[in-house]
Each structure stands twice: as structure tokens, then as C-alpha cells.
Design an enzyme around this catalytic site. Structure first.
Site, PDB file in Angstrom:
ATOM      1  N   TRP A 100      -8.283   4.187  -1.054  1.00 46.62           N
ATOM      2  CA  TRP A 100      -9.182   4.782  -2.051  1.00 46.62           C
ATOM      3  C   TRP A 100      -9.715   6.116  -1.576  1.00 46.62           C
ATOM      4  O   TRP A 100      -9.819   7.061  -2.355  1.00 46.62           O
ATOM      5  CB  TRP A 100     -10.304   3.810  -2.415  1.00 46.62           C
ATOM      6  CG  TRP A 100      -9.768   2.537  -2.980  1.00 46.62           C
ATOM      7  CD1 TRP A 100      -9.919   1.279  -2.469  1.00 46.62           C
ATOM      8  CD2 TRP A 100      -8.958   2.374  -4.169  1.00 46.62           C
ATOM      9  NE1 TRP A 100      -9.270   0.361  -3.259  1.00 46.62           N
ATOM     10  CE2 TRP A 100      -8.676   0.990  -4.299  1.00 46.62           C
ATOM     11  CE3 TRP A 100      -8.449   3.254  -5.115  1.00 46.62           C
ATOM     12  CZ2 TRP A 100      -7.896   0.481  -5.352  1.00 46.62           C
ATOM     13  CZ3 TRP A 100      -7.687   2.749  -6.162  1.00 46.62           C
ATOM     14  CH2 TRP A 100      -7.421   1.379  -6.271  1.00 46.62           C
ATOM     15  N   ASP A 167     -18.337   6.122  -2.481  1.00 43.58           N
ATOM     16  CA  ASP A 167     -17.655   5.161  -3.339  1.00 43.58           C
ATOM     17  C   ASP A 167     -18.052   3.765  -2.850  1.00 43.58           C
ATOM     18  O   ASP A 167     -17.615   3.328  -1.800  1.00 43.58           O
ATOM     19  CB  ASP A 167     -16.137   5.376  -3.222  1.00 43.58           C
ATOM     20  CG  ASP A 167     -15.330   4.346  -4.017  1.00 43.58           C
ATOM     21  OD1 ASP A 167     -15.927   3.444  -4.640  1.00 43.58           O
ATOM     22  OD2 ASP A 167     -14.085   4.460  -4.005  1.00 43.58           O
ATOM     23  N   LYS A 191     -15.697  -4.968  -9.359  1.00 35.50           N
ATOM     24  CA  LYS A 191     -15.617  -5.570  -8.033  1.00 35.50           C
ATOM     25  C   LYS A 191     -16.842  -6.414  -7.706  1.00 35.50           C
ATOM     26  O   LYS A 191     -16.784  -7.251  -6.852  1.00 35.50           O
ATOM     27  CB  LYS A 191     -15.442  -4.503  -6.947  1.00 35.50           C
ATOM     28  CG  LYS A 191     -14.258  -3.579  -7.144  1.00 35.50           C
ATOM     29  CD  LYS A 191     -12.948  -4.185  -6.722  1.00 35.50           C
ATOM     30  CE  LYS A 191     -11.727  -3.394  -7.172  1.00 35.50           C
ATOM     31  NZ  LYS A 191     -11.745  -1.973  -6.895  1.00 35.50           N
TER      32      LYS A 191
HETATM   33  C1  LIG Z   1     -10.900  -0.726  -6.875  1.00 35.57           C
HETATM   34  C2  LIG Z   1     -11.433   0.443  -6.197  1.00 35.57           C
HETATM   35  C3  LIG Z   1     -11.306   1.728  -6.735  1.00 35.57           C
HETATM   36  C4  LIG Z   1     -10.566   2.019  -8.017  1.00 35.57           C
HETATM   37  O1  LIG Z   1     -11.281   1.556  -9.088  1.00 35.57           O
HETATM   38  P1  LIG Z   1     -10.782   1.771 -10.590  1.00 35.57           P
HETATM   39  O2  LIG Z   1     -11.980   1.328 -11.361  1.00 35.57           O
HETATM   40  O3  LIG Z   1      -9.582   0.908 -10.773  1.00 35.57           O
HETATM   41  O4  LIG Z   1     -10.460   3.201 -10.776  1.00 35.57           O
HETATM   42  C5  LIG Z   1     -11.872   2.776  -6.034  1.00 35.57           C
HETATM   43  N1  LIG Z   1     -12.527   2.583  -4.886  1.00 35.57           N
HETATM   44  C6  LIG Z   1     -12.665   1.371  -4.344  1.00 35.57           C
HETATM   45  C7  LIG Z   1     -13.411   1.213  -3.064  1.00 35.57           C
HETATM   46  C8  LIG Z   1     -12.128   0.254  -4.986  1.00 35.57           C
HETATM   47  O5  LIG Z   1     -12.273  -0.968  -4.447  1.00 35.57           O
END
Ligand SMILES: *Cc1c(COP(=O)(O)O)cnc(C)c1O
Length: 354
Positions: A100, A167, A191
Site C-alpha cells: 500500500w 494511511d 477494514k
Molecule cells: C486495503 C488497503 C488499502 C486499499 O483500500 P481500498 O479501499 O481498496 O482502496 C490501502 N491501504 C491499506 C493499509 C489497506 O489495508
């Protein structure tokens, strides 16, 4: 029978949230209308959006501190470019701790020079680099707090005068942190917070408005703030279910209580991974994530037997990501300790029968 769901995302949410969410599909707040058929401008939905934004800030300890919460679309992946669009003038510093982070870097490179301050790619991202320095002329520093795929988590964050962008998709609302250290936090809902379709962005307002470029409205945080996160039709249902989850977190003791439960679950599973000779952890011990535990089986000939056994025990979603292999147990807030015990029992049984 309800499965023990270790899926990495979309993932388990509290059972009572599913119940309430399903009721609102047929009749939202005794209105005689489904949550899906009402206007996003109706009083009923406006109050959902407002409460969700407030509650997100409250749980993070960030209300009345100059932050705004937004529920946007496009996933965390959209934030990879939106952060750069809004914050990157010339140069930004990124810590590369996995897939990511790498994707965030790739998008940001479209907007300026990216300095990768450190990377753990040399070891297939099984650890978090700890020594690095952030250039003085960087517009901001970007990191990923929890690496969903590799099972590592940042336990500390640099003290920097630069804006810090993080993030937190896979560990938001799972542990106590001083969230005021961060100037922008983003997290895809699916998540730990809700269904796929909306992304929480928490941004400190005074970092905005400093780039020279023109920003299209949909990409501009300031526009979304000025429209109370309703510049265009938001993901109504995803925001509603996220609100139900945020209420559930608050009712159950907030982030501190989540953290305590998450630590218990993680200790139970990692203790078995370390004790049982048939299994081996993937991530460096000090960087292990309580959210996503990655591990391998040491004797490949037992793999099919193990896979059959956990599936027979009602466990779902234990397969590792294709870039790591092995297994990954995602233990988000809503996963009960009993589900972890089921996996641990299957691991022990495999050892006893081997
Ligand atoms: C799943 C994830 C993403 C991507 O998320 P999307 O909503 O599918 O764009 C980005 N960063 C992390 C840490 C993730 O676990």
C-alpha cells in the site's frame, strides 16, 4: 452456522451492526422508507452523516482541535493521489513498508518529487524500518500505520515538524495513539469500520490551501469540508453502517477497550505460532500487527490437512495474501476472542496428530 471470519477486508463487523443495518434496509428509523430510497439531503440522512463525522473525531480524541472528518468515495486508493493533489508542492517524504505504501508513492510521483526515506522491500516487507530522516524541505511525511498484507504495524511515529499523513486503513479505531500528531489520516471503511464504499478522511484544516495547482472539486478536501461531506451524493448506506459500527465502538468502551481485546486476541494467536513447531511467524516480532497475523506452516506436507481442519471448524478467510503466501489471520475489532481460540485449537490438534 455463522463462520469465524478472519477475512482481511471487507471483513467482520459486529453481529448487532449487521442486524440493525438489515432492519434499516426495510424501514429506516420507523420512517416507512428504506435507508436506500431516501434523499441524502433528507433530515434523516443529514443527521447520520453529521453524527458519523462527529463520532469519528470524538473516538480519535480530535474534536475541537481544528480537524474535520469526511466520508469520501474511491477507497483508500483514491487518497493515495488526493493527499498529494492537495498537499504536495515540490517534494514529499514517504516511508515504504509494503504494497500500500508503494502504491501511495506511485500515485504521489505524478505530483512532485518523492523521497523514499526508508524501505523494507529488501526483506519482503517483513519489518518496519526505524532509522530514517525526513528532509527539511519535504511538504509532508507519509506512512502506513498497519501493513495489512505483511502483518506489520508501526509502534511509534517520528517526531517531525512536517505535516504527517497516515494511511490507517487497517488499524483505525483499534488502538490508542496520540492522533493529534497526525495532520491527515485516511482509512477505507472496509477494514475495521464498515462496508466497502466509503473512506474516512480526518484532516487538520490549516494544512490545506498551500499548493499552487488548481484542484478539481471532487479532489479538493476544502470543497468537501465546505459542503459538510455532501458535495455530491455520498455512499449513503456505507456511511450509515459505519455510523452503527462507530456507535458500537463507543458503547463498548471506545478505542482503549478495543485495544485491550485486540491485544488479548493477538497474544493468544502469536503465543501459539511461537510455541507450535509446525508454524512460524512471518513478520519481525517487535513489529507484529495485532490486526493481521501472518504465518507459515513449517511442514508443507501438512498444509492440506490444516486447511481442511480449519475450514471444518467453521473458520473463513485464513489464507495469506498471494504476495506473502502462508496464512493471515485478520483480527479486527469485531472478531471475538473465541474465534481465535478455535484457530489455536486447530493448530494444537494438528501438532498432536502429526
Ligand atoms: C486495503 C488497503 C488499502 C486499499 O483500500 P481500498 O479501499 O481498496 O482502496 C490501502 N491501504 C491499506 C493499509 C489497506 O489495508
Amino acid at each position: 452456522m455463522k463462520k469465524h471470519n478472519f477475512s482481511a477486508g471487507p471483513c467482520i463487523l459486529p453481529q448487532e451492526v449487521f442486524q440493525e443495518a438489515s432492519e434499516a434496509i426495510l424501514d429506516f428509523n420507523n420512517s416507512g422508507l428504506s435507508i436506500m430510497e431516501i434523499s441524502h439531503r433528507s433530515a434523516g440522512f443529514v443527521s447520520v452523516m453529521e453524527e458519523a463525522r462527529e463520532l469519528a473525531l470524538e473516538l480519535l480524541g480530535l474534536n475541537n482541535k481544528g480537524y474535520k472528518a469526511l466520508f469520501l468515495q474511491g477507497g483508500a486508493s483514491m487518497q493515495f493521489l488526493m493527499t498529494a493533489y492537495n498537499l504536495l508542492n515540490k517534494k514529499a517524504a514517504y516511508l515504504n513498508t509494503g504494497t500500500w505504501s508503494s502504491k501511495a508513492i506511485k500515485e504521489a510521483e505524478l505530483f512532485g518529487e518523492i523521497i523514499e526515506v526508508a524501505s523494507s522491500k529488501d526483506q519482503n516487507f517483513n519489518y518496519i524500518p526505524k532509522t530514517f530522516s525526513i528532509p527539511d524541505d519535504a511538504d509532508y511525511f507519509h506512512c502506513t500505520s498497519n501493513n495489512t498484507i505483511f502483518g506489520t504495524q508501526m509502534k511509534s511515529f517520528p517526531n517531525t515538524s512536517k505535516s504527517m499523513v497516515c494511511d490507517m486503513s487497517s488499524d483505525i479505531f483499534s488502538r490508542s495513539l496520540d492522533f493529534s500528531k497526525f495532520d491527515l489520516i485516511y482509512a477505507g471503511a472496509q477494514k475495521n469500520m464498515g462496508p466497502a464504499g466509503t473512506t474516512l478522511v480526518v484532516v487538520k484544516e490549516d494544512i490545506l490551501g498551500k499548493v499552487d495547482r488548481k484542484i478539481p472539486s471532487m479532489m479538493d478536501y476544502a470543497v468537501h469540508i465546505s459542503k459538510d461531506s455532501m458535495f455530491n451524493t455520498p455512499a449513503v448506506y456505507a456511511v450509515y453502517v459505519s455510523l452503527l459500527t462507530l456507535r458500537w465502538i463507543k458503547k463498548n468502551g471506545g478505542i482503549a477497550a478495543m485495544e485491550k481485546r485486540n491485544d488479548e486476541k493477538a497474544e493468544l494467536l502469536y503465543a501459539e505460532i511461537d510455541r507450535n513447531p509446525l508454524f512460524k511467524g512471518f513478520a519481525a516480532r517487535e513489529d507484529r500487527s495485532p490486526m493481521n497475523a501472518t504465518f507459515n506452516i513449517t511442514n508443507d506436507s501438512l498444509k492440506d490437512r490444516f486447511d481442511d481442519a480449519w475450514k471444518a471448524a467453521g473458520v473463513n478467510g485464513l489464507n495469506g495474501h498471494r504476495s506473502v503466501g502462508g496464512y493471515r489471520a485478520s483480527m479486527y475489532n469485531a472478531l471475538p476472542l473465541e474465534s481465535v481460540q478455535v484457530v489455536v485449537d486447530v493448530m494444537k490438534e494438528l501438532e498432536n496428530k502429526a
